[in-house]
Motif scaffolding. Sequence first.
Motif, PDB file in Angstrom:
ATOM      1  N   LEU A 229       0.823  -1.207   0.000  1.00  0.00           N
ATOM      2  CA  LEU A 229       0.000   0.000   0.000  1.00  0.00           C
ATOM      3  C   LEU A 229       0.859   1.260   0.000  1.00  0.00           C
ATOM      4  O   LEU A 229       0.653   2.167  -0.804  1.00  0.00           O
ATOM      5  N   PHE A 230       1.847   1.314   0.881  1.00  0.00           N
ATOM      6  CA  PHE A 230       2.724   2.483   0.948  1.00  0.00           C
ATOM      7  C   PHE A 230       3.505   2.658  -0.351  1.00  0.00           C
ATOM      8  O   PHE A 230       3.688   3.779  -0.821  1.00  0.00           O
ATOM      9  N   THR A 231       4.011   1.554  -0.919  1.00  0.00           N
ATOM     10  CA  THR A 231       4.810   1.678  -2.146  1.00  0.00           C
ATOM     11  C   THR A 231       3.958   2.164  -3.315  1.00  0.00           C
ATOM     12  O   THR A 231       4.427   2.930  -4.155  1.00  0.00           O
ATOM     13  N   LYS A 232       2.710   1.728  -3.374  1.00  0.00           N
ATOM     14  CA  LYS A 232       1.812   2.195  -4.443  1.00  0.00           C
ATOM     15  C   LYS A 232       1.544   3.688  -4.297  1.00  0.00           C
ATOM     16  O   LYS A 232       1.590   4.453  -5.278  1.00  0.00           O
ATOM     17  N   LEU A 233       1.293   4.132  -3.082  1.00  0.00           N
ATOM     18  CA  LEU A 233       1.036   5.552  -2.844  1.00  0.00           C
ATOM     19  C   LEU A 233       2.270   6.399  -3.122  1.00  0.00           C
ATOM     20  O   LEU A 233       2.171   7.498  -3.677  1.00  0.00           O
ATOM     21  N   LEU A 234       3.446   5.877  -2.768  1.00  0.00           N
ATOM     22  CA  LEU A 234       4.677   6.596  -3.063  1.00  0.00           C
ATOM     23  C   LEU A 234       4.870   6.732  -4.568  1.00  0.00           C
ATOM     24  O   LEU A 234       5.217   7.816  -5.065  1.00  0.00           O
ATOM     25  N   ALA A 235       4.644   5.655  -5.307  1.00  0.00           N
ATOM     26  CA  ALA A 235       4.768   5.714  -6.762  1.00  0.00           C
ATOM     27  C   ALA A 235       3.802   6.740  -7.348  1.00  0.00           C
ATOM     28  O   ALA A 235       4.166   7.507  -8.253  1.00  0.00           O
ATOM     29  N   ASP A 236       2.595   6.779  -6.833  1.00  0.00           N
ATOM     30  CA  ASP A 236       1.598   7.747  -7.332  1.00  0.00           C
ATOM     31  C   ASP A 236       2.041   9.176  -7.048  1.00  0.00           C
ATOM     32  O   ASP A 236       1.878  10.067  -7.894  1.00  0.00           O
ATOM     33  N   ARG A 237       2.585   9.432  -5.842  1.00  0.00           N
ATOM     34  CA  ARG A 237       3.052  10.778  -5.512  1.00  0.00           C
ATOM     35  C   ARG A 237       4.177  11.196  -6.453  1.00  0.00           C
ATOM     36  O   ARG A 237       4.197  12.310  -6.969  1.00  0.00           O
ATOM     37  N   LEU A 238       5.128  10.300  -6.663  1.00  0.00           N
ATOM     38  CA  LEU A 238       6.245  10.610  -7.546  1.00  0.00           C
ATOM     39  C   LEU A 238       5.777  10.826  -8.979  1.00  0.00           C
ATOM     40  O   LEU A 238       6.256  11.721  -9.679  1.00  0.00           O
ATOM     41  N   ASN A 239       4.826  10.027  -9.406  1.00  0.00           N
ATOM     42  CA  ASN A 239       4.309  10.171 -10.772  1.00  0.00           C
ATOM     43  C   ASN A 239       3.641  11.528 -10.972  1.00  0.00           C
ATOM     44  O   ASN A 239       3.744  12.137 -12.046  1.00  0.00           O
ATOM     45  N   ASP A 240       2.974  12.008  -9.934  1.00  0.00           N
ATOM     46  CA  ASP A 240       2.315  13.319 -10.021  1.00  0.00           C
ATOM     47  C   ASP A 240       3.317  14.460 -10.084  1.00  0.00           C
ATOM     48  O   ASP A 240       3.024  15.517 -10.648  1.00  0.00           O
ATOM     49  N   GLN A 241       4.509  14.264  -9.492  1.00  0.00           N
ATOM     50  CA  GLN A 241       5.458  15.357  -9.322  1.00  0.00           C
ATOM     51  C   GLN A 241       6.625  15.316 -10.314  1.00  0.00           C
ATOM     52  O   GLN A 241       7.377  16.282 -10.395  1.00  0.00           O
ATOM     53  N   CYS A 242       6.770  14.234 -11.056  1.00  0.00           N
ATOM     54  CA  CYS A 242       7.960  14.043 -11.881  1.00  0.00           C
ATOM     55  C   CYS A 242       7.599  13.961 -13.369  1.00  0.00           C
ATOM     56  O   CYS A 242       6.472  13.641 -13.731  1.00  0.00           O
TER      57      CYS A 242
END
Length: 379
Positions: A229-242
């Motif tokens: 769950l945490f890794t999926k949310l981290l990937a989503d945050r990075l995808n939004d910002q990068c």
Amino acid sequence: MSNQIPFETPGSRPGVRGPGRPKIRILVVDDSVVIRRFLAHALNEEPGFEVVGFAVNGAQALTKAAELKPDVITLDIEMPEMDGLETVRRLRQQASKACVIMCSTLTSRGASATIDALVMGANDYVTKPCHNGPMEAALKTLTDELVPKIRQFFDPHLAVPRLPAAAASSPRKTAAPLAAGPHFVKAPLPKIVAIGVSTGGPTALMEIMRQFPASFPLPVVIVQHMPPLFTKLLADRLNDQCSLEVMEASAGLPVKAGRVVIAPGDFHMRLRRSTSKEVSVVLDQGPQENSCRPAVDVLFRSVGELYDGAAIGVILTGMGQDGLHGVEQLKSKGAYIVAQDRSSSVVWGMPGAVVEAGLADAVLGLREVVPEIFRQVAR
């Protein structure tokens, strides 16, 4: 261990955590009296720890932090008046040097808020015990997770000693030259970037991934020590910002230029090449390595086998030595290795182990890591 929890009386006795060392001073922030008592009992039982104060919301926490100057703040996320996210933001605005450990529920909402807090500058996190079941079991679970998280910031045995002062003063630092011999070969032109990171990872990854342009010509694969769950949310945050496409890995996902793939929590990630020469992800739940799943060593070994050294290996902030053996294999095949320096690391265990082993080609501050990757790709 007794089930009786003491009243909220902060410790006040002077003590040491080793010869001449003061106790680690902890401020506990939570709107739940049960959790505050749990934490007070668990932490005051630990040698070298001292709970010096409590707060029931973020506003109180800011006042107490300025007054008590704690070494560590355990911070609830959901609180009245001022929640944990706003508290982290204001603590960092005020240049508080306290290590902040978030306490969150293992739910989608709690995980999402925890990722936000880590990106804002929190140092680490723990998950709260459920209120069901025996109190003693819940307290032990919390203690087992929280105590190592606190010690990692202060215990010299969990990190590698600092670099010599002469090396630390150089803006761009390099490891000592490797001994000549058949074990190490010249780095070939890279075809992939592999990154391993743990404590402090979300903030570090956000900073470095924002520097990559959409035209970056190599794939990037990452192991960040985090649960599902945490890794999926981290990937989503990075995808939004990068600018690059950032995804949590799934079985069979193609690994290609311009895509960043993050290993999912509780799964080792390896790479394989199909008959069509396409590289894709393989996931498994094999035994933990270095007490981790996903493990950096697993990914790095796979990259070394598949790319035969045509890779850039990057070891960022984190406790322990996960990644060391994988780096050894990459280096033996000629890969180029970058390690984050101590001054910019939250915990210098993982990169420090690589540096002390003489395996790092460059030891750099966090802001210098991506420019060095660009330099190697441009060769």
